[in-house]
Structures are given as C-alpha cells and as structure tokens.
Scaffold this motif. Sequence first.
Motif, PDB file in Angstrom:
ATOM      1  N   UNK A 279    -115.205  23.250  78.321  1.00 15.81           N
ATOM      2  CA  UNK A 279    -116.329  23.616  77.452  1.00 15.81           C
ATOM      3  C   UNK A 279    -117.656  23.318  78.137  1.00 15.81           C
ATOM      4  N   UNK A 280    -117.775  22.170  78.794  1.00 18.08           N
ATOM      5  CA  UNK A 280    -119.006  21.821  79.502  1.00 18.08           C
ATOM      6  C   UNK A 280    -119.308  22.802  80.625  1.00 18.08           C
ATOM      7  N   UNK A 281    -118.275  23.187  81.354  1.00 13.19           N
ATOM      8  CA  UNK A 281    -118.508  24.149  82.440  1.00 13.19           C
ATOM      9  C   UNK A 281    -118.954  25.496  81.882  1.00 13.19           C
ATOM     10  N   UNK A 282    -118.399  25.874  80.734  1.00 11.85           N
ATOM     11  CA  UNK A 282    -118.837  27.128  80.108  1.00 11.85           C
ATOM     12  C   UNK A 282    -120.276  27.018  79.625  1.00 11.85           C
ATOM     13  N   UNK A 283    -120.649  25.854  79.104  1.00  6.13           N
ATOM     14  CA  UNK A 283    -122.031  25.658  78.656  1.00  6.13           C
ATOM     15  C   UNK A 283    -122.996  25.720  79.824  1.00  6.13           C
ATOM     16  N   UNK A 284    -122.616  25.150  80.967  1.00  8.40           N
ATOM     17  CA  UNK A 284    -123.472  25.229  82.153  1.00  8.40           C
ATOM     18  C   UNK A 284    -123.651  26.684  82.568  1.00  8.40           C
ATOM     19  N   UNK A 285    -122.596  27.466  82.534  1.00 10.92           N
ATOM     20  CA  UNK A 285    -122.689  28.890  82.833  1.00 10.92           C
ATOM     21  C   UNK A 285    -123.563  29.610  81.822  1.00 10.92           C
ATOM     22  N   UNK A 286    -123.464  29.203  80.567  1.00  9.56           N
ATOM     23  CA  UNK A 286    -124.276  29.805  79.515  1.00  9.56           C
ATOM     24  C   UNK A 286    -125.762  29.570  79.774  1.00  9.56           C
ATOM     25  N   UNK A 287    -126.118  28.358  80.203  1.00 15.80           N
ATOM     26  CA  UNK A 287    -127.521  28.059  80.490  1.00 15.80           C
ATOM     27  C   UNK A 287    -128.056  28.949  81.606  1.00 15.80           C
ATOM     28  N   UNK A 288    -127.236  29.148  82.636  1.00 17.54           N
ATOM     29  CA  UNK A 288    -127.650  30.012  83.749  1.00 17.54           C
ATOM     30  C   UNK A 288    -127.786  31.459  83.279  1.00 17.54           C
ATOM     31  N   UNK A 289    -126.854  31.913  82.475  1.00 23.66           N
ATOM     32  CA  UNK A 289    -126.911  33.286  81.943  1.00 23.66           C
ATOM     33  C   UNK A 289    -128.131  33.452  81.043  1.00 23.66           C
TER      34      UNK A 289
END
Length: 88
Positions: free
Chosen positions: A16-26
């Motif tokens: 979930x954290x890795x997906x959130x980091x990707x979300x911030x970049x997106x």
Amino acid sequence: MDNKFETEVLTRLAVIESKLDGYKEIKKITYLNEQKCNQNIDDINDLKSRVNDLEKKPTKRYDNVVAQIISFVVNAILIIVAIKIGLK
C-alpha cells in the motif's frame, strides 16, 4: 499463527505504501500536465484571435477600395452635373 498474520499485514502495508508513493508521483505529473494544458488553451485562444484579426484585414482593404471607387464615381457625377449647368 500471530507471526504469520503480522507478516501478512506488514507485507500488505508495504504494498500500500509503495502504491501511495506512486500515486504522489502520478499526482505531480498530472498537475504539471494540467498546467501545460491550460497554457496550451491560452495559446490557442491567442492564436485564434490573431488569425481572426488577420482574416479581417483583407476585408478592410476591400471596403476601403470600394469606398474610394464610390467616392470617385460620385465626384465624377457631380463634376459632370456642374459642367452641364454651366459651373466651372
């Protein structure tokens, strides 16, 4: 069993954290794209305005030529009438 559960929970949290980091970049990329899109819209509107102005110029020239021809014809008629009635 508790250890397995904790490991599974921690693994899922890491995903979930890795997906959130990707979300911030997106989100950042999307924001930059929105800014560029808005700038493009402004540029397009400016270009449309300039094209419209350029399209009107030949019409203005044509109108000026027609007005000069009409003025010439009216003046010629007035001169002919003045000569006919004896004015010099």
